[in-house]
Design a protein around this motif. Structure first.
Motif, PDB file in Angstrom:
ATOM      1  N   TRP A 161      34.026 -12.969 110.884  1.00  0.00           N
ATOM      2  CA  TRP A 161      32.726 -12.477 110.431  1.00  0.00           C
ATOM      3  C   TRP A 161      32.452 -12.896 108.980  1.00  0.00           C
ATOM      4  CZ3 TRP A 161      31.996  -6.646 112.079  1.00  0.00           C
ATOM      5  CH2 TRP A 161      31.893  -6.575 113.487  1.00  0.00           C
ATOM      6  N   PRO A 162      31.305 -13.490 108.698  1.00  0.00           N
ATOM      7  CA  PRO A 162      30.950 -13.778 107.304  1.00  0.00           C
ATOM      8  C   PRO A 162      30.888 -12.525 106.433  1.00  0.00           C
ATOM      9  CG  PRO A 162      29.534 -15.009 108.815  1.00  0.00           C
ATOM     10  CD  PRO A 162      30.335 -14.065 109.661  1.00  0.00           C
ATOM     11  N   ALA A 163      30.579 -11.379 107.026  1.00  0.00           N
ATOM     12  CA  ALA A 163      30.440 -10.140 106.262  1.00  0.00           C
ATOM     13  C   ALA A 163      31.678  -9.803 105.449  1.00  0.00           C
ATOM     14  CB  ALA A 163      30.118  -8.976 107.204  1.00  0.00           C
ATOM     15  N   LEU A 164      32.868 -10.156 105.956  1.00  0.00           N
ATOM     16  CA  LEU A 164      34.111  -9.797 105.269  1.00  0.00           C
ATOM     17  C   LEU A 164      34.175 -10.401 103.867  1.00  0.00           C
ATOM     18  CD1 LEU A 164      36.741 -10.083 108.131  1.00  0.00           C
ATOM     19  CD2 LEU A 164      35.868  -7.999 107.081  1.00  0.00           C
ATOM     20  N   LYS A 165      33.570 -11.559 103.681  1.00  0.00           N
ATOM     21  CA  LYS A 165      33.553 -12.191 102.360  1.00  0.00           C
ATOM     22  C   LYS A 165      32.225 -11.985 101.638  1.00  0.00           C
ATOM     23  CE  LYS A 165      36.909 -15.823 103.497  1.00  0.00           C
ATOM     24  NZ  LYS A 165      37.148 -17.283 103.637  1.00  0.00           N
ATOM     25  N   LYS A 166      31.145 -11.898 102.409  1.00  0.00           N
ATOM     26  CA  LYS A 166      29.814 -11.918 101.796  1.00  0.00           C
ATOM     27  C   LYS A 166      29.330 -10.554 101.319  1.00  0.00           C
ATOM     28  CE  LYS A 166      26.602 -14.450 103.813  1.00  0.00           C
ATOM     29  NZ  LYS A 166      25.785 -15.072 104.894  1.00  0.00           N
ATOM     30  N   TRP A 167      29.771  -9.466 101.966  1.00  0.00           N
ATOM     31  CA  TRP A 167      29.152  -8.172 101.694  1.00  0.00           C
ATOM     32  C   TRP A 167      29.664  -7.522 100.416  1.00  0.00           C
ATOM     33  CZ3 TRP A 167      28.225  -5.143 106.923  1.00  0.00           C
ATOM     34  CH2 TRP A 167      27.258  -5.835 107.669  1.00  0.00           C
ATOM     35  N   THR A 168      29.402  -8.161  99.303  1.00  0.00           N
ATOM     36  CA  THR A 168      29.629  -7.563  97.994  1.00  0.00           C
ATOM     37  C   THR A 168      28.386  -6.763  97.620  1.00  0.00           C
ATOM     38  OG1 THR A 168      28.668  -9.464  96.851  1.00  0.00           O
ATOM     39  CG2 THR A 168      31.054  -9.524  97.306  1.00  0.00           C
ATOM     40  N   SER A 169      28.526  -5.947  96.604  1.00  0.00           N
ATOM     41  CA  SER A 169      27.374  -5.185  96.136  1.00  0.00           C
ATOM     42  C   SER A 169      26.249  -6.111  95.689  1.00  0.00           C
ATOM     43  CB  SER A 169      27.789  -4.262  94.994  1.00  0.00           C
ATOM     44  OG  SER A 169      26.692  -3.513  94.543  1.00  0.00           O
ATOM     45  N   ALA A 170      26.611  -7.213  95.015  1.00  0.00           N
ATOM     46  CA  ALA A 170      25.589  -8.158  94.540  1.00  0.00           C
ATOM     47  C   ALA A 170      24.843  -8.779  95.707  1.00  0.00           C
ATOM     48  CB  ALA A 170      26.249  -9.241  93.689  1.00  0.00           C
ATOM     49  N   TYR A 171      25.573  -9.128  96.766  1.00  0.00           N
ATOM     50  CA  TYR A 171      24.937  -9.731  97.941  1.00  0.00           C
ATOM     51  C   TYR A 171      24.009  -8.730  98.627  1.00  0.00           C
ATOM     52  CZ  TYR A 171      24.484 -11.781 102.624  1.00  0.00           C
ATOM     53  OH  TYR A 171      23.990 -12.282 103.810  1.00  0.00           O
ATOM     54  N   LEU A 172      24.461  -7.495  98.782  1.00  0.00           N
ATOM     55  CA  LEU A 172      23.628  -6.484  99.439  1.00  0.00           C
ATOM     56  C   LEU A 172      22.367  -6.201  98.621  1.00  0.00           C
ATOM     57  CD1 LEU A 172      26.384  -3.998 100.687  1.00  0.00           C
ATOM     58  CD2 LEU A 172      25.139  -5.696 102.031  1.00  0.00           C
ATOM     59  N   ARG A 173      22.499  -6.214  97.305  1.00  0.00           N
ATOM     60  CA  ARG A 173      21.321  -6.032  96.453  1.00  0.00           C
ATOM     61  C   ARG A 173      20.314  -7.167  96.662  1.00  0.00           C
ATOM     62  NH1 ARG A 173      21.370  -2.372  92.263  1.00  0.00           N
ATOM     63  NH2 ARG A 173      23.377  -1.356  91.924  1.00  0.00           N
ATOM     64  N   GLU A 174      20.858  -8.361  96.775  1.00  0.00           N
ATOM     65  CA  GLU A 174      19.980  -9.531  96.920  1.00  0.00           C
ATOM     66  C   GLU A 174      19.281  -9.535  98.278  1.00  0.00           C
ATOM     67  OE1 GLU A 174      20.411 -14.390  97.305  1.00  0.00           O
ATOM     68  OE2 GLU A 174      22.050 -13.215  96.431  1.00  0.00           O
ATOM     69  N   VAL A 175      20.024  -9.213  99.351  1.00  0.00           N
ATOM     70  CA  VAL A 175      19.492  -9.350 100.706  1.00  0.00           C
ATOM     71  C   VAL A 175      18.650  -8.143 101.116  1.00  0.00           C
ATOM     72  CG1 VAL A 175      20.154  -9.566 103.139  1.00  0.00           C
ATOM     73  CG2 VAL A 175      21.356 -10.885 101.410  1.00  0.00           C
ATOM     74  N   VAL A 176      19.101  -6.930 100.756  1.00  0.00           N
ATOM     75  CA  VAL A 176      18.381  -5.713 101.170  1.00  0.00           C
ATOM     76  C   VAL A 176      17.539  -5.176 100.011  1.00  0.00           C
ATOM     77  CG1 VAL A 176      18.593  -3.432 102.215  1.00  0.00           C
ATOM     78  CG2 VAL A 176      20.272  -5.215 102.774  1.00  0.00           C
ATOM     79  N   GLY A 177      18.171  -5.094  98.822  1.00  0.00           N
ATOM     80  CA  GLY A 177      17.491  -4.788  97.574  1.00  0.00           C
ATOM     81  C   GLY A 177      16.531  -3.616  97.579  1.00  0.00           C
ATOM     82  N   PRO A 178      15.229  -3.892  97.357  1.00  0.00           N
ATOM     83  CA  PRO A 178      14.254  -2.811  97.194  1.00  0.00           C
ATOM     84  C   PRO A 178      13.811  -2.156  98.510  1.00  0.00           C
ATOM     85  CG  PRO A 178      13.167  -4.932  97.005  1.00  0.00           C
ATOM     86  CD  PRO A 178      14.634  -5.221  97.121  1.00  0.00           C
ATOM     87  N   LYS A 179      14.290  -2.651  99.608  1.00  0.00           N
ATOM     88  CA  LYS A 179      13.868  -2.106 100.900  1.00  0.00           C
ATOM     89  C   LYS A 179      14.186  -0.613 100.983  1.00  0.00           C
ATOM     90  CE  LYS A 179      14.254  -3.075 105.835  1.00  0.00           C
ATOM     91  NZ  LYS A 179      14.903  -3.945 106.840  1.00  0.00           N
ATOM     92  N   VAL A 180      13.261   0.168 101.507  1.00  0.00           N
ATOM     93  CA  VAL A 180      13.456   1.612 101.654  1.00  0.00           C
ATOM     94  C   VAL A 180      14.227   1.886 102.943  1.00  0.00           C
ATOM     95  CG1 VAL A 180      12.291   3.829 101.958  1.00  0.00           C
ATOM     96  CG2 VAL A 180      11.399   2.164 100.317  1.00  0.00           C
ATOM     97  N   VAL A 181      15.335   2.640 102.810  1.00  0.00           N
ATOM     98  CA  VAL A 181      16.199   2.944 103.952  1.00  0.00           C
ATOM     99  C   VAL A 181      16.463   4.451 104.008  1.00  0.00           C
ATOM    100  CG1 VAL A 181      17.297   0.674 103.864  1.00  0.00           C
ATOM    101  CG2 VAL A 181      18.344   2.602 102.645  1.00  0.00           C
TER     102      VAL A 181
END
Length: 295
Positions: free
Chosen positions: A40-60
């Protein structure tokens, strides 16, 4: 056969669909599977910086509680969290302690929130687990994304799902009971309620007055009150830690209590269980347990 396990076994590779159904699903036994999600790419990619970039301001949707216990017994109520809508980056600020809060925050909405609220992340994992889908002959009912603080605790409960729980980063700590421990695990009926934030920022518990009472387990398995629930002394809990890159198969109807390391990220797949003879046996055990309590 469910009572003999002294620890949760490890598999060093994902099994074939036939192996998995024959050796684990059918006998209703848990296991930890290594090397099942290593691609899975997530194991390397899912850093806090990456999640901020990809999801960022989205309301959840974020579960907020004063004590870390969502969907748990508190003050003789079954209390559900405040479900707060907030930008994901604001939630990350709290998890990373850039912003302090007296409350506990947890992304834990279970209505397939990965596909519904975080579709940007699906390409980094998988929409299903192919060998599980083939073993059961169906796709998962839900795929959920979990991220939260170490103070967030999941109280002891069971689900009617075959659960594949995949840890991306950090660790999850599970305390498990087989369905055969049902006679030793207390259930009571509770008025459902929800945490609401007052204007001064404090929480109040508001009853859901039109809702039916909820059967839930009042016992904390980490600190059980054996004076109040002496039968629990006969139960046989299993404890295991699921580390980053590992997958826990949590069979249907197994009771589980969950803790986590701070900022732990996980994805789980819920497959509906077969309502077969195992389910009938559990229902019989449940009915007999209730009948004995009345005597």
């Amino acid at each position: 056969e469910l009572g003999w396990l002294e620890s949760v076994p490890y598999l060093d590779r994902p099994p074939s669909p036939l192996e998995f159904y024959r050796d684990w699903v059918s006998p209703n036994k848990p296991c930890i599977i290594q090397n099942a999600i290593s691609h899975w790419p997530a194991l390397k990619k899912w850093t806090s910086a990456y999640l901020r970039e990809v999801v960022g301001p989205k309301v959840v949707s974020v579960a907020v509680t004063p004590n870390g216990y969502a969907d748990a017994v508190f003050q003789d109520r079954f209390v559900m969290p405040e479900e707060r809508q907030m930008p994901f980056m604001n939630f990350l600020d709290i998890v990373e302690k850039k912003v302090t809060s007296p409350n506990v925050f947890y992304v834990q909405k279970q209505c397939s929130n990965l596909t519904e609220e975080f579709p940007e992340l699906i390409c980094d994992v998988q929409p299903d687990i192919p060998w599980m889908s083939e073993a059961l002959g169906r796709k998962p009912d839900a795929v959920n994304f979990w991220l939260g603080e170490s103070s967030a605790v999941t109280s002891l409960h069971k689900d009617h799902y075959e659960n594949l729980y995949c840890v991306i980063s950090g660790e999850k700590h599970f305390l498990l009971h087989p369905p055969s421990d049902r006679p030793f695990i207390p259930y009571e009926l509770y008025q459902p309620a929800t945490y609401h934030v007052s204007e001064d920022g404090t929480f109040e518990i508001v009853d859901e007055k039109s809702a039916d009472k909820v059967p839930w387990i009042p016992l904390d398995p980490l600190n059980p009150n054996l004076e109040l629930y002496p039968e629990y002394a006969q139960a046989k809990p299993l404890q295991c830690t699921v580390k980053a890159g590992e997958m826990l198969y949590l069979p249907s109807l197994w009771f589980h209590h969950v803790q986590q390391s701070h900022g732990c990220i996980a994805v789980n797949y819920w497959y509906d269980m077969e309502y077969d003879l195992k389910y009938s046996y559990y229902q019989l055990l449940d009915c007999l347990t209730k009948a004995v309590e009345v005597l």
